[in-house]
Design an enzyme around this catalytic site. Sequence first.
Site, PDB file in Angstrom:
ATOM      1  N   HIS A  18       5.345  16.219   7.454  1.00 37.66           N
ATOM      2  CA  HIS A  18       5.218  17.480   6.709  1.00 37.66           C
ATOM      3  C   HIS A  18       6.570  18.003   6.250  1.00 37.66           C
ATOM      4  N   GLY A  31      10.581   8.792  26.612  1.00 36.93           N
ATOM      5  CA  GLY A  31       9.474   9.744  26.789  1.00 36.93           C
ATOM      6  C   GLY A  31       9.436  10.782  25.700  1.00 36.93           C
ATOM      7  N   LYS A  80      -3.279   8.764  15.237  1.00 39.20           N
ATOM      8  CA  LYS A  80      -4.209   9.860  15.523  1.00 39.20           C
ATOM      9  C   LYS A  80      -5.641   9.357  15.649  1.00 39.20           C
ATOM     10  N   HIS A 138     -13.992  36.329  18.203  1.00 40.44           N
ATOM     11  CA  HIS A 138     -14.328  36.049  19.596  1.00 40.44           C
ATOM     12  C   HIS A 138     -15.620  35.246  19.660  1.00 40.44           C
ATOM     13  N   GLY A 159       1.743   5.400   0.977  1.00 41.72           N
ATOM     14  CA  GLY A 159       1.592   6.235   2.181  1.00 41.72           C
ATOM     15  C   GLY A 159       2.653   5.998   3.238  1.00 41.72           C
ATOM     16  N   GLY A 195      13.491   6.267  19.554  1.00 44.32           N
ATOM     17  CA  GLY A 195      13.894   6.983  18.340  1.00 44.32           C
ATOM     18  C   GLY A 195      13.734   6.096  17.111  1.00 44.32           C
ATOM     19  N   THR A 233       0.866  -1.186   0.000  1.00 42.49           N
ATOM     20  CA  THR A 233       0.000   0.000   0.000  1.00 42.49           C
ATOM     21  C   THR A 233       0.900   1.232   0.000  1.00 42.49           C
ATOM     22  N   VAL A 284      17.144   2.827  30.729  1.00 42.65           N
ATOM     23  CA  VAL A 284      16.953   1.380  30.666  1.00 42.65           C
ATOM     24  C   VAL A 284      18.250   0.804  30.116  1.00 42.65           C
TER      25      VAL A 284
HETATM   26  P1  FAD Z   1       8.271   6.417   5.158  1.00 46.31           P
HETATM   27  O1  FAD Z   1       6.928   6.919   5.475  1.00 46.31           O
HETATM   28  O2  FAD Z   1       8.928   5.510   6.124  1.00 46.31           O
HETATM   29  O3  FAD Z   1       8.138   5.718   3.728  1.00 46.31           O
HETATM   30  C1  FAD Z   1       9.168   5.012   3.131  1.00 46.31           C
HETATM   31  C2  FAD Z   1       8.565   3.906   2.299  1.00 46.31           C
HETATM   32  O4  FAD Z   1       9.593   3.344   1.505  1.00 46.31           O
HETATM   33  C3  FAD Z   1       7.980   2.766   3.113  1.00 46.31           C
HETATM   34  O5  FAD Z   1       6.630   2.561   2.798  1.00 46.31           O
HETATM   35  C4  FAD Z   1       8.828   1.564   2.729  1.00 46.31           C
HETATM   36  O6  FAD Z   1       8.081   0.359   2.625  1.00 46.31           O
HETATM   37  C5  FAD Z   1       9.349   1.966   1.367  1.00 46.31           C
HETATM   38  N1  FAD Z   1      10.621   1.319   1.010  1.00 46.31           N
HETATM   39  C6  FAD Z   1      11.764   1.255   1.750  1.00 46.31           C
HETATM   40  N2  FAD Z   1      12.742   0.631   1.058  1.00 46.31           N
HETATM   41  C7  FAD Z   1      12.194   0.290  -0.133  1.00 46.31           C
HETATM   42  C8  FAD Z   1      12.708  -0.384  -1.277  1.00 46.31           C
HETATM   43  N3  FAD Z   1      13.974  -0.780  -1.354  1.00 46.31           N
HETATM   44  N4  FAD Z   1      11.867  -0.578  -2.322  1.00 46.31           N
HETATM   45  C9  FAD Z   1      10.584  -0.150  -2.280  1.00 46.31           C
HETATM   46  N5  FAD Z   1      10.053   0.491  -1.231  1.00 46.31           N
HETATM   47  C10 FAD Z   1      10.848   0.712  -0.177  1.00 46.31           C
HETATM   48  N6  FAD Z   1       5.032  12.596  11.568  1.00 46.31           N
HETATM   49  C11 FAD Z   1       4.258  13.701  11.594  1.00 46.31           C
HETATM   50  O7  FAD Z   1       4.593  14.688  10.942  1.00 46.31           O
HETATM   51  N7  FAD Z   1       3.103  13.742  12.338  1.00 46.31           N
HETATM   52  C12 FAD Z   1       2.697  12.696  13.079  1.00 46.31           C
HETATM   53  O8  FAD Z   1       1.662  12.767  13.737  1.00 46.31           O
HETATM   54  C13 FAD Z   1       3.492  11.527  13.079  1.00 46.31           C
HETATM   55  N8  FAD Z   1       3.122  10.454  13.802  1.00 46.31           N
HETATM   56  C14 FAD Z   1       3.892   9.328  13.765  1.00 46.31           C
HETATM   57  C15 FAD Z   1       3.506   8.250  14.540  1.00 46.31           C
HETATM   58  C16 FAD Z   1       4.257   7.102  14.551  1.00 46.31           C
HETATM   59  C17 FAD Z   1       3.816   5.946  15.392  1.00 46.31           C
HETATM   60  C18 FAD Z   1       5.423   7.015  13.743  1.00 46.31           C
HETATM   61  C19 FAD Z   1       6.236   5.770  13.725  1.00 46.31           C
HETATM   62  C20 FAD Z   1       5.823   8.090  12.969  1.00 46.31           C
HETATM   63  C21 FAD Z   1       5.062   9.262  12.978  1.00 46.31           C
HETATM   64  N9  FAD Z   1       5.430  10.372  12.238  1.00 46.31           N
HETATM   65  C22 FAD Z   1       4.670  11.512  12.286  1.00 46.31           C
HETATM   66  C23 FAD Z   1       6.636  10.386  11.378  1.00 46.31           C
HETATM   67  C24 FAD Z   1       6.246  10.130   9.902  1.00 46.31           C
HETATM   68  O9  FAD Z   1       5.567   8.902   9.818  1.00 46.31           O
HETATM   69  C25 FAD Z   1       7.499  10.103   9.043  1.00 46.31           C
HETATM   70  O10 FAD Z   1       8.217  11.293   9.226  1.00 46.31           O
HETATM   71  C26 FAD Z   1       7.123   9.978   7.567  1.00 46.31           C
HETATM   72  O11 FAD Z   1       6.420   8.788   7.363  1.00 46.31           O
HETATM   73  C27 FAD Z   1       8.382  10.002   6.707  1.00 46.31           C
HETATM   74  O12 FAD Z   1       8.060   9.788   5.368  1.00 46.31           O
HETATM   75  P2  FAD Z   1       9.074   9.070   4.343  1.00 46.31           P
HETATM   76  O13 FAD Z   1       8.331   9.006   3.069  1.00 46.31           O
HETATM   77  O14 FAD Z   1      10.377   9.742   4.406  1.00 46.31           O
HETATM   78  O15 FAD Z   1       9.291   7.619   4.912  1.00 46.31           O
HETATM   79  P1  NAI Z   2      12.411  10.615  20.203  1.00 48.15           P
HETATM   80  O1  NAI Z   2      13.794  10.818  19.753  1.00 48.15           O
HETATM   81  O2  NAI Z   2      11.430  11.710  20.086  1.00 48.15           O
HETATM   82  O3  NAI Z   2      12.428  10.181  21.738  1.00 48.15           O
HETATM   83  C1  NAI Z   2      13.142   9.083  22.219  1.00 48.15           C
HETATM   84  C2  NAI Z   2      13.416   9.274  23.692  1.00 48.15           C
HETATM   85  O4  NAI Z   2      13.940   8.078  24.211  1.00 48.15           O
HETATM   86  C3  NAI Z   2      14.435  10.376  23.969  1.00 48.15           C
HETATM   87  O5  NAI Z   2      13.862  11.344  24.818  1.00 48.15           O
HETATM   88  C4  NAI Z   2      15.601   9.620  24.614  1.00 48.15           C
HETATM   89  O6  NAI Z   2      16.243  10.359  25.610  1.00 48.15           O
HETATM   90  C5  NAI Z   2      14.919   8.389  25.183  1.00 48.15           C
HETATM   91  N1  NAI Z   2      15.780   7.217  25.364  1.00 48.15           N
HETATM   92  C6  NAI Z   2      16.664   6.700  24.471  1.00 48.15           C
HETATM   93  N2  NAI Z   2      17.273   5.608  24.988  1.00 48.15           N
HETATM   94  C7  NAI Z   2      16.761   5.425  26.227  1.00 48.15           C
HETATM   95  C8  NAI Z   2      16.995   4.458  27.260  1.00 48.15           C
HETATM   96  N3  NAI Z   2      17.859   3.463  27.096  1.00 48.15           N
HETATM   97  N4  NAI Z   2      16.313   4.569  28.417  1.00 48.15           N
HETATM   98  C9  NAI Z   2      15.417   5.585  28.585  1.00 48.15           C
HETATM   99  N5  NAI Z   2      15.157   6.517  27.644  1.00 48.15           N
HETATM  100  C10 NAI Z   2      15.819   6.433  26.477  1.00 48.15           C
HETATM  101  O7  NAI Z   2      11.912   9.302  19.440  1.00 48.15           O
HETATM  102  P2  NAI Z   2      10.492   8.602  19.308  1.00 48.15           P
HETATM  103  O8  NAI Z   2       9.553   9.051  20.371  1.00 48.15           O
HETATM  104  O9  NAI Z   2      10.773   7.156  19.173  1.00 48.15           O
HETATM  105  O10 NAI Z   2       9.954   9.176  17.939  1.00 48.15           O
HETATM  106  C11 NAI Z   2      10.734   9.103  16.758  1.00 48.15           C
HETATM  107  C12 NAI Z   2      10.339  10.169  15.807  1.00 48.15           C
HETATM  108  O11 NAI Z   2       9.088   9.891  15.187  1.00 48.15           O
HETATM  109  C13 NAI Z   2      10.129  11.530  16.455  1.00 48.15           C
HETATM  110  O12 NAI Z   2      11.331  12.203  16.662  1.00 48.15           O
HETATM  111  C14 NAI Z   2       9.285  12.226  15.451  1.00 48.15           C
HETATM  112  O13 NAI Z   2      10.123  12.778  14.477  1.00 48.15           O
HETATM  113  C15 NAI Z   2       8.462  11.097  14.840  1.00 48.15           C
HETATM  114  N6  NAI Z   2       7.092  11.150  15.362  1.00 48.15           N
HETATM  115  C16 NAI Z   2       6.355  12.290  15.251  1.00 48.15           C
HETATM  116  C17 NAI Z   2       5.105  12.368  15.778  1.00 48.15           C
HETATM  117  C18 NAI Z   2       4.354  13.644  15.681  1.00 48.15           C
HETATM  118  O14 NAI Z   2       4.784  14.510  14.943  1.00 48.15           O
HETATM  119  N7  NAI Z   2       3.236  13.806  16.379  1.00 48.15           N
HETATM  120  C19 NAI Z   2       4.477  11.250  16.447  1.00 48.15           C
HETATM  121  C20 NAI Z   2       5.345  10.109  16.543  1.00 48.15           C
HETATM  122  C21 NAI Z   2       6.574  10.082  15.988  1.00 48.15           C
END
Ligand code: FAD
Ligand code: NAI
Length: 469
Positions: free
Chosen positions: A325, A183, A52, A448, A40, A275, A38, A240
Amino acid sequence: MIEEKDLVIIGGGVAGYVAAIKAGQEGMKVACIEKRGTLGGTCLNVGCIPSKSLLNNSHLYHQILHDTKNRGIEVGDVKLNLANFMKAKDTAVSGLTKGVEFLLKKNGVEYIKGAGTFATENDITVALNDGGETTVRGKNILIATGSEATPFPGLEIDEKRVITSTGAISLENIPETMIVIGGGIIGLEMASVWSRLGTKVTVVEFLGQIGGPGMDTEIAKATQKLLKKQGMDFKLNTKVVSGDKSGQRVKLDVDAAKGGKPETLDADVVLVAIGRRPYTQGLGLENIGMELDERGRVIIDSEYRTKIPHIRCVGDVTFGPMLAHKAEEEAVAVVEYIKKGYGHVNYGCIPSVMYTYPEVAWVGQSEQDLKNQKIPYRVGTFPFSANSRAKTNLDTDGLVKMLADPETDRLLGVHIIGPNAGEMIAEGTLAMEYGASTEDIARTCHAHPTLAEAFKEAAMATSSKAIHF
Ligand code: FAD
Ligand code: NAI
């Protein structure tokens, strides 16, 4: 062998599919290779969108349980149907991923379902999802392969008891207890979902504040207080160090970073949210001598060119914040660079939103950023407790904080915790993008009663004085 394209994109996530649509609109011949089945990417399939949906609906459930009586609403038996709760999420996901497929078709993009590997600097071999192999040749190639969760060493992910965000958006039962390692944004969003559904959640964070990189310290403290009130526990300054899932409960050894004593914690489920890391597995970068930096990111210049100039790269797999974005902005810019020779992304103006309750949103510099760089600033705040719309909504937690240059009054940063912060930050982003002063905002008429009046009043508090506080 597929006919030669102007642009071949590897990865159909936000970065890849947006670039594909834009290039199609620019009249280029485009192929987009995606192996997931798929479109996205992470965002639509297992990231932004499903999380979300769960955040929205778990908040609604929590509010019905705990926040109706004071509004004069009496509800009867409230039950959660977890399977249907997940189904609502799946409906949102499939609607959007199909929508993207339609958009690619509409813009004449050839969507190739399979895994792409560099055979040469211009030829990508695709192992097709349906079996067999094909090759597609591109004048230009865009790497948009995204990122994956960073694993915790020695604690194997099974997505049932030791989970990443992918497991956390599809658990089949509500665990009694959960420990979240990290966190940051993923940790806190997922902790919010499961805590609202009844799980006792403990967040273990290595640093002295929650929220991950970029969150203003004052806002992070306020956020932690509110999340604690909702029932979450926090262990800050705690690392951890190892984990063991051989027993019935998952055990974690933690070390207090600041002199405390080591202890062992346990829970039914452990979420690893420490991360994300760039994903380049199977891409065959070694076949073309492509360089990665020490964190596995594809190295690019300011025009998204790798060291092989016709191969460019955008999104999570390269530098910058891992945000959908940001990936989208880069996708448009990279196509403009290829087609017209110029493009633009303002990296100082990329908003962040954490979709907890209340939401936390920011753009620009934090107070600690400015302090660290010894940049002078003026600060103004306005609490939602003094905002009439927040009062009518019985939703008064939080504040708007603005940081401005003391001499020019130019806006340097906006930090919001509160209802609808994620929508309101767009106003801050626009103001910063246009180089607004806080007086410009303060003199702009806001309707307002709206929550956005808190934004205007924070600007008033920065340039002179707020009226209502
Ligand atoms: P990806 O979305 O990871 O897309 C890369 C794609 O490439 C994948 O579908 C993968 O299958 C494909 N691919 C990889 N290698 C190959 C290959 N060799 N051949 C063919 N296909 C391949 N960001 C926000 O801005 N707002 C949010 O609310 C938000 N919430 C998040 C919640 C979670 C739980 C997570 C994990 C991330 C969230 N993010 C959020 C981060 C956001 O999802 C990413 O920043 C975004 O998806 C990045 O887009 P991308 O296209 O660079 O990579
Ligand atoms: P993050 O980098 O935001 O946070 C990871 C946290 O884990 C850090 O605060 C770090 O200090 C802590 N950590 C690392 N090792 C640890 C250990 N051994 N013990 C305890 N704490 C430890 O990474 P996260 O939350 O995994 O998200 C990854 C990315 O995904 C974000 O940076 C963001 O770019 C994207 N994302 C964006 C969202 C949004 O825009 N609403 C929602 C979810 C993800």
